[in-house]
Enzyme design. Structure first.
Site: not given
Ligand code: OSB
Ligand code: MG
Length: 365
Positions: A286, A132, A209, A184
């Site tokens: 995550g 991500s 997303e 996302d």
């Molecule tokens: O929307 O998935 C999400 C991180 C913090 C809060 C929300 C999200 C995220 C990530 C990172 O997209 C996911 C990761 O690598 O832990």
């Molecule tokens: Mg997300």
């Protein structure tokens, strides 16, 4: 004393800032819970943040509900199912519940002398991993995508927000025509943006997303009829019941399961089963977890029935120095759960102490 539930609030700098539609994060402030019971000690991590920007739960809503209600329920429960049944009396607060529920899974696995991933149903023995990537300048983003592709990540997710989606997705798609790509939005759009959202179909995404609000299933189901890109829900899916309703009205065909968001591992396993019954897909997300929360996520992500790559990057992507002695490493876009008994983390108590800004006992019995 037969048992004790205590907590530490840590402040940990991220290796680099992580920017989403709701803000720019430069550190993580996780609440780590510690359960000592029957001679076994285990840790878990709450996924909340200081601010209620991703969800309405935050570090400051979790502590009072745990201190007043959930801590006592945890101490009285024989296992995760019994705890979640007692906790039904408390409306919502599934991040608070999830943090404690996971302690009981770890405890059970330790008592049985097994790695947790073997208690969660059939395990593949590895998890497929995607990445991500937060928002930044186009050059910076392309460099990160390129680096992630060469590291072997099996799917690239980029963060988008209103007004920047076409710029970000054109840049990435033009440079990488064939990668498995997703976007996302973290709830940044509304029904008024339907025309903009229709434009993303041309980027050939695996899914988009969480375009709309966390509590909006109805308009996601309307959007699903208007665009050909599949919809994945993250923030909206807070429980197995929400998953059932989202799938029943066609609000999504993919679910990002974060055990810490849906009330723990029991609910996560239920959501995997519900999604399969609907012919939908799942993956494990995550929340920039430390090695403690990450170990639980990877245990679930190894499930044979999770069919899409998750956001379970190796620890080194987030923290210069994690609070575990056994960080994950990725090979060919896969991470193998630790062979240790329990959730699999080996805590580094010295480092944990160094990051601690507050600690205390929730309850003793
Ligand atoms: O929307 O998935 C999400 C991180 C913090 C809060 C929300 C999200 C995220 C990530 C990172 O997209 C996911 C990761 O690598 O832990
Ligand atoms: Mg997300």
């Amino acid at each position: 004393m037969q048992g004790r539930l205590s907590y530490s609030i840590l402040r940990m700098p991220l290796i680099y800032p992580f920017e989403t539609s709701f803000g720019r994060q430069t550190e993580r402030v996780p609440i780590i819970f510690r359960l000592e019971k029957e001679g076994v000690t285990g840790y878990s991590e709450c996924v909340t943040d200081v601010d209620p920007f991703y969800s309405y739960e935050s570090n400051s809503t979790v502590m009072p509900v745990i201190k007043s209600y959930l801590g006592k329920m945890l101490l009285e429960a024989k296992g995760p199912d019994e705890f979640m049944q007692a906790a039904e009396l408390i409306k919502g607060h599934n991040m608070a519940k999830g943090a404690l529920e996971m302690l009981l899974w770890d405890h059970e696995a330790r008592k049985e002398g097994k790695p947790l991933h073997k208690l969660l149903g059939e395990s593949k023995g590895y998890a497929d991993v995607g990445v991500s990537i937060g928002m930044e300048s186009t050059e910076g983003l392309l460099a990160k995508v390129s680096n992630s592709v060469s590291m072997g990540y099996r799917r690239i997710k980029v963060k988008i927000k209103r007004g920047r989606e076409v710029e970000i997705l054109s840049a990435v798609r033009d440079a990488f025509p064939d990668i498995a790509l997703t976007a996302d939005a973290n709830s940044d759009y509304s029904i008024k943006d339907m025309d903009t959202l229709k434009k993303i179909d041309r980027f050939n995404l695996e899914y988009i997303e969480q375009p709309f609000d966390h509590d909006d299933l109805i308009y996601h189901s309307r959007l699903a009829k208007e665009i050909s890109t599949p919809i994945c829900l993250d923030e909206s899916i807070t429980s197995p019941d929400r998953a059932t309703k989202a799938l029943e009205i066609g609000a999504c065909s993919v679910i990002n399961i974060k055990p810490g968001r849906v009330g723990g591992l029991g609910n996560s396993v239920s959501i995997v089963r519900i999604a399969r019954d609907f012919g939908a897909h799942t993956w494990v997300g995550g929340m920039l977890e430390t090695g403690i929360g990450r170990a639980y996520n990877v245990s679930l992500a190894a499930s044979a029935f999770i069919d899409y790559p998750g956001d379970t990057s190796p620890n080194s992507r987030y923290f210069a120095r994690d609070i575990v002695k056994n960080p994950f490493s990725m090979k060919e876009g896969r991470i193998v759960p630790s062979g240790e008994i329990g959730a699999g983390y080996i805590p580094d108590e010295g480092i944990m102490e160094k990051y601690t800004i507050e600690k205390g006992v929730v309850c003793e019995w």
